[in-house]
Design a protein around this motif. Structure first.
Motif, PDB file in Angstrom:
ATOM      1  N   SER A  66      33.859  46.589  53.125  1.00 22.44           N
ATOM      2  CA  SER A  66      34.753  47.553  52.475  1.00 22.44           C
ATOM      3  C   SER A  66      34.118  48.190  51.244  1.00 22.44           C
ATOM      4  O   SER A  66      34.377  49.362  50.938  1.00 22.44           O
ATOM      5  CB  SER A  66      36.053  46.865  52.050  1.00 22.44           C
ATOM      6  N   PHE A  67      33.327  47.411  50.519  1.00 25.02           N
ATOM      7  CA  PHE A  67      32.867  47.865  49.205  1.00 25.02           C
ATOM      8  C   PHE A  67      31.614  48.729  49.278  1.00 25.02           C
ATOM      9  O   PHE A  67      31.402  49.580  48.416  1.00 25.02           O
ATOM     10  CB  PHE A  67      32.563  46.669  48.291  1.00 25.02           C
ATOM     11  N   TYR A  70      31.685  52.402  48.629  1.00 22.86           N
ATOM     12  CA  TYR A  70      33.017  52.800  48.158  1.00 22.86           C
ATOM     13  C   TYR A  70      32.892  53.464  46.784  1.00 22.86           C
ATOM     14  O   TYR A  70      32.484  52.812  45.815  1.00 22.86           O
ATOM     15  CB  TYR A  70      33.928  51.568  48.094  1.00 22.86           C
ATOM     16  N   PHE A  73      29.724  52.579  45.163  1.00 23.75           N
ATOM     17  CA  PHE A  73      29.325  51.208  44.825  1.00 23.75           C
ATOM     18  C   PHE A  73      28.177  50.781  45.730  1.00 23.75           C
ATOM     19  O   PHE A  73      28.234  50.953  46.952  1.00 23.75           O
ATOM     20  CB  PHE A  73      30.501  50.240  44.971  1.00 23.75           C
ATOM     21  N   THR A  76      27.720  45.078  48.957  1.00 19.18           N
ATOM     22  CA  THR A  76      28.782  44.537  49.806  1.00 19.18           C
ATOM     23  C   THR A  76      29.742  43.683  48.993  1.00 19.18           C
ATOM     24  O   THR A  76      30.939  43.627  49.269  1.00 19.18           O
ATOM     25  CB  THR A  76      28.163  43.698  50.940  1.00 19.18           C
ATOM     26  N   CYS A  78      31.090  42.344  44.972  1.00 26.07           N
ATOM     27  CA  CYS A  78      31.059  42.409  43.516  1.00 26.07           C
ATOM     28  C   CYS A  78      30.682  41.006  43.050  1.00 26.07           C
ATOM     29  O   CYS A  78      31.369  40.028  43.384  1.00 26.07           O
ATOM     30  CB  CYS A  78      32.414  42.803  42.940  1.00 26.07           C
ATOM     31  N   HIS A  87      33.547  43.732  39.175  1.00 26.87           N
ATOM     32  CA  HIS A  87      32.714  44.861  39.615  1.00 26.87           C
ATOM     33  C   HIS A  87      31.249  44.721  39.234  1.00 26.87           C
ATOM     34  O   HIS A  87      30.536  45.730  39.131  1.00 26.87           O
ATOM     35  CB  HIS A  87      33.260  46.191  39.076  1.00 26.87           C
ATOM     36  N   ASP A 104      33.817  38.946  44.784  1.00 29.68           N
ATOM     37  CA  ASP A 104      34.898  39.765  45.321  1.00 29.68           C
ATOM     38  C   ASP A 104      34.373  40.417  46.594  1.00 29.68           C
ATOM     39  O   ASP A 104      33.309  41.050  46.581  1.00 29.68           O
ATOM     40  CB  ASP A 104      35.297  40.815  44.284  1.00 29.68           C
ATOM     41  N   CYS A 105      35.101  40.256  47.700  1.00 31.28           N
ATOM     42  CA  CYS A 105      34.582  40.661  49.009  1.00 31.28           C
ATOM     43  C   CYS A 105      35.673  41.370  49.808  1.00 31.28           C
ATOM     44  O   CYS A 105      36.844  40.972  49.771  1.00 31.28           O
ATOM     45  CB  CYS A 105      34.108  39.420  49.770  1.00 31.28           C
ATOM     46  N   ASP A 115      40.783  41.864  51.525  1.00 35.13           N
ATOM     47  CA  ASP A 115      40.166  41.836  50.193  1.00 35.13           C
ATOM     48  C   ASP A 115      40.525  40.510  49.526  1.00 35.13           C
ATOM     49  O   ASP A 115      41.697  40.136  49.472  1.00 35.13           O
ATOM     50  CB  ASP A 115      40.703  43.010  49.376  1.00 35.13           C
ATOM     51  N   LEU A 185      41.385  50.596  51.076  1.00 29.83           N
ATOM     52  CA  LEU A 185      41.143  49.396  50.279  1.00 29.83           C
ATOM     53  C   LEU A 185      42.094  49.309  49.103  1.00 29.83           C
ATOM     54  O   LEU A 185      42.643  48.246  48.805  1.00 29.83           O
ATOM     55  CB  LEU A 185      39.688  49.406  49.794  1.00 29.83           C
ATOM     56  N   TRP A 229      30.215  50.617  36.447  1.00 32.69           N
ATOM     57  CA  TRP A 229      30.911  49.640  37.284  1.00 32.69           C
ATOM     58  C   TRP A 229      31.182  48.331  36.562  1.00 32.69           C
ATOM     59  O   TRP A 229      32.303  47.828  36.578  1.00 32.69           O
ATOM     60  CB  TRP A 229      30.089  49.337  38.549  1.00 32.69           C
TER      61      TRP A 229
END
Length: 278
Positions: A66-67, A70, A73, A76, A78, A87, A104-105, A115, A185, A229
């Motif tokens: 997802s990341f 994004y 970013f 994959t 954070c 972040h 964070d995934c 998430d 997301l 970020w």
């Protein structure tokens, strides 16, 4: 592909039971990735190596990160180490004994997002840091318990905040929040980590939200690095982050990013897991 027939209430997606089950598939991919990452967070590993592991687990499951990409970013995951609240960008940072590492995934399956986040204490850390990690996770579960149809977003926020304050932590980050999740997301409603009960959007069956407290050992203020970020605690104190994606069903909550659907943690808090949970 995502089923096109999505009900919306005040701009908020209301998922059918079938759509929630589709989100569960993405949630389990995230759960598997974080389980692998928890075991891999050891002294000497770099955050870039953790990022590559996450991408491998996600893609091997037929899912998409997802990341990655994004809003630009570059990772994959954070990967937020010590005073980084959220972040953090994966790079050549080496994990060391005594670090706190928040991961964070997110993953996408057939257009649906999952998430989740957790914080790992690497080896021996102080009692205060152990307390921080534990209370952050407990505050998340307090918010999840409060997230039921008929309640309001402010009830979730108040539950998170109250639990943290009762545990002696006042560094409750308000600048970054939980959120709705589904075909995107991040989507309405925002789910702050501070708030007053009885305020905000009314929660309805079919809503899916991410509850994600971020706490520090000091004050709640944050600074943003020049990379646009990386968010750090303004006073340099250590931070922790915990998150799950939870669906509100007619028969109770279903934690889509927990391997057991949240059964164990919810039962210990006197809450019955949704009958839809598989």
């Amino acid at each position: 592909m995502v089923a096109p027939l999505l009900r919306r209430l005040r701009g908020i997606e209301l998922k059918t039971p079938e759509q929630v089950r589709a989100m569960r598939v993405a949630g389990l991919v995230v759960a598997d990735a974080l389980a692998a990452l928890r075991d891999a967070v050891v002294p000497g590993v770099t955050t870039a190596q953790l990022d590559r592991l996450a991408e491998t687990v996600i893609r091997d499951a037929g899912a998409t990160p997802s990341f990655l990409g994004y809003q630009g970013f570059p990772g994959t995951l954070c990967t937020s180490v010590n005073d980084v609240v959220v972040h953090g960008i994966p790079d050549d940072t080496v994990v060391r004994e005594g670090d706190l590492v928040s991961l964070d995934c997110g993953a996408i399956v057939d257009g649906w997002h999952g998430d989740s986040a957790l914080t790992v204490a690497v080896g021996d850390v102080s009692a205060a840091e152990q307390h921080l990690v534990r209370v952050t996770e407990e505050a998340m579960w307090a918010g999840i318990v409060a997230a039921r149809p008929g309640a309001r977003v402010g009830d979730v926020s108040h539950a998170v905040e109250s639990h943290a304050r009762a545990a002696g932590l006042t560094g409750i980050v308000a600048d970054y929040t939980g959120h709705g999740i589904g075909t995107a997301l991040h989507q309405p409603p925002d789910v702050p980590n501070v708030g007053r009960p009885g305020r905000g959007v009314r929660l309805e069956v079919g809503m899916v939200i991410a509850v994600e407290p971020m706490l520090t050992l000091g004050e709640p203020d944050t600074d943003l690095d020049e990379d646009g970020w990386t968010v750090r605690s303004a006073d340099g104190t250590r931070a922790a982050h915990s998150e799950h994606t939870v669906a509100l069903t007619e028969s109770g909550p279903w934690v889509l990013t927990a391997a057991d659907g949240g059964r164990d943690a919810l039962s210990r808090r006197g809450v019955t897991l949704s009958r839809d949970a598989v």
